[in-house]
Design a protein around this motif. Structure first.
Motif, short mmCIF file in Angstrom:
data_model
loop_
_atom_site.label_atom_id
_atom_site.label_comp_id
_atom_site.label_asym_id
_atom_site.label_seq_id
_atom_site.Cartn_x
_atom_site.Cartn_y
_atom_site.Cartn_z
N PHE A 1 10.69 -60.88 52.65
CA PHE A 1 11.02 -60.52 54.02
C PHE A 1 10.24 -61.39 55.01
O PHE A 1 10.81 -61.90 55.98
CB PHE A 1 10.72 -59.03 54.27
CG PHE A 1 11.00 -58.59 55.67
CD1 PHE A 1 12.28 -58.23 56.05
CD2 PHE A 1 9.98 -58.52 56.61
CE1 PHE A 1 12.55 -57.82 57.35
CE2 PHE A 1 10.24 -58.12 57.91
CZ PHE A 1 11.52 -57.77 58.28
N SER A 2 8.95 -61.58 54.77
CA SER A 2 8.11 -62.40 55.65
C SER A 2 8.59 -63.84 55.70
O SER A 2 8.58 -64.48 56.76
CB SER A 2 6.66 -62.36 55.20
OG SER A 2 6.14 -61.07 55.31
N ARG A 3 9.01 -64.37 54.54
CA ARG A 3 9.52 -65.74 54.51
C ARG A 3 10.83 -65.86 55.29
O ARG A 3 11.08 -66.87 55.94
CB ARG A 3 9.72 -66.20 53.07
CG ARG A 3 8.44 -66.65 52.40
CD ARG A 3 8.70 -67.29 51.05
NE ARG A 3 9.20 -66.33 50.05
CZ ARG A 3 8.43 -65.48 49.38
NH1 ARG A 3 7.13 -65.45 49.60
NH2 ARG A 3 8.95 -64.67 48.49
N ASP A 4 11.66 -64.83 55.23
CA ASP A 4 12.95 -64.88 55.92
C ASP A 4 12.85 -64.61 57.43
O ASP A 4 13.49 -65.27 58.23
CB ASP A 4 13.93 -63.86 55.31
CG ASP A 4 14.35 -64.23 53.90
OD1 ASP A 4 14.25 -65.42 53.54
OD2 ASP A 4 14.77 -63.33 53.16
N TRP A 5 12.05 -63.62 57.81
CA TRP A 5 12.03 -63.16 59.19
C TRP A 5 10.73 -63.47 59.94
O TRP A 5 10.64 -63.21 61.14
CB TRP A 5 12.29 -61.65 59.25
CG TRP A 5 13.67 -61.32 58.83
CD1 TRP A 5 14.05 -60.79 57.63
CD2 TRP A 5 14.88 -61.48 59.58
NE1 TRP A 5 15.41 -60.62 57.59
CE2 TRP A 5 15.94 -61.03 58.78
CE3 TRP A 5 15.15 -61.96 60.86
CZ2 TRP A 5 17.26 -61.04 59.22
CZ3 TRP A 5 16.47 -61.97 61.29
CH2 TRP A 5 17.50 -61.52 60.47
N GLY A 6 9.75 -64.00 59.27
CA GLY A 6 8.49 -64.33 59.92
C GLY A 6 8.63 -65.58 60.79
O GLY A 6 9.69 -66.22 60.85
N PRO A 7 7.56 -65.97 61.46
CA PRO A 7 7.60 -67.14 62.35
C PRO A 7 8.00 -68.43 61.65
O PRO A 7 8.55 -69.34 62.27
CB PRO A 7 6.17 -67.24 62.89
CG PRO A 7 5.59 -65.89 62.71
CD PRO A 7 6.27 -65.29 61.52
#
Length: 154
Positions: free
Chosen positions: A84-90
Motif C-alpha cells: 500500500f505504501s509503495r502504491d499510495w505513498g509519496p
C-alpha cells in the motif's frame, strides 16, 4: 338536479397541484438516483483527504475499513501495508497528493467505481468501493464521466 356549478378556478388549482406533485416527484427521484453512491464517494473522499495530509497509516485503515489493522496484520496479507505504501505513498504512482477531486461514480454489482482526478493530471485514479463493508480496492475497469449525460445519469 341539484348539481353544483362548475368552478373553473378550483379545477385549475387541482390540475396545477397534480402537475406540481408529479414534477416534484420526478425531481426527488432524480436527486435520490444521483446521490445513491454518496456513502461510497464519501469513503473515497475521506481516503484521498487523508493521503493529502500524508497520514499513510490512517489512509491504509480507511482502505481496509479497519482502524485496528495493526493488531491483526494477518487479515490484510493480500495487500499489506508495505505494498500500500509503495502504491499510495509519496514515492508511488500518484506522488504526493496535493489536490484531488472526486469526479463521478458508477454502481456496478456489489460495488461502486469512483473516478478521482489527482493533482490535476489527465490520467484518473479509479477506486472500487465494496458496498457491503466500504473497503477500497483498485477498480477492475475505468469509467468515463466527461460529458453532461454522464453527470446527469451518474
Amino acid at each position: 338536479m341539484d348539481a353544483q356549478q362548475y368552478d373553473e378556478a378550483r379545477d385549475r388549482r387541482r390540475r396545477n397541484l397534480i402537475i406540481g406533485a408529479v414534477f416534484a416527484g420526478l425531481i426527488l427521484a432524480w436527486v435520490a438516483y444521483h446521490l445513491r453512491n454518496y456513502p461510497e464517494r464519501g469513503a473515497v473522499d475521506k481516503f484521498f483527504a487523508t493521503l493529502q495530509q500524508q497520514d499513510i497509516e490512517k489512509a491504509y485503515a480507511i482502505w481496509q475499513e479497519d482502524s485496528e489493522w495493526k493488531q491483526h496484520t494477518d487479515r490484510s496479507s493480500k495487500y499489506g501495508f508495505g505494498d500500500f505504501s509503495r502504491d499510495w505513498g509519496p514515492a508511488g504512482d500518484w506522488g504526493k497528493i496535493k489536490s484531488y477531486s472526486v469526479d463521478c461514480s458508477y454502481s456496478s454489482g456489489s460495488g461502486v467505481i469512483v473516478q478521482v482526478t489527482v493533482n490535476g493530471r489527465a490520467e484518473h485514479a479509479y477506486v472500487w468501493v465494496d458496498k457491503s463493508d466500504k473497503t477500497l480496492h483498485f477498480a477492475p475497469t475505468e469509467i468515463d464521466c466527461g460529458n453532461w449525460w454522464g453527470w446527469l445519469t451518474e
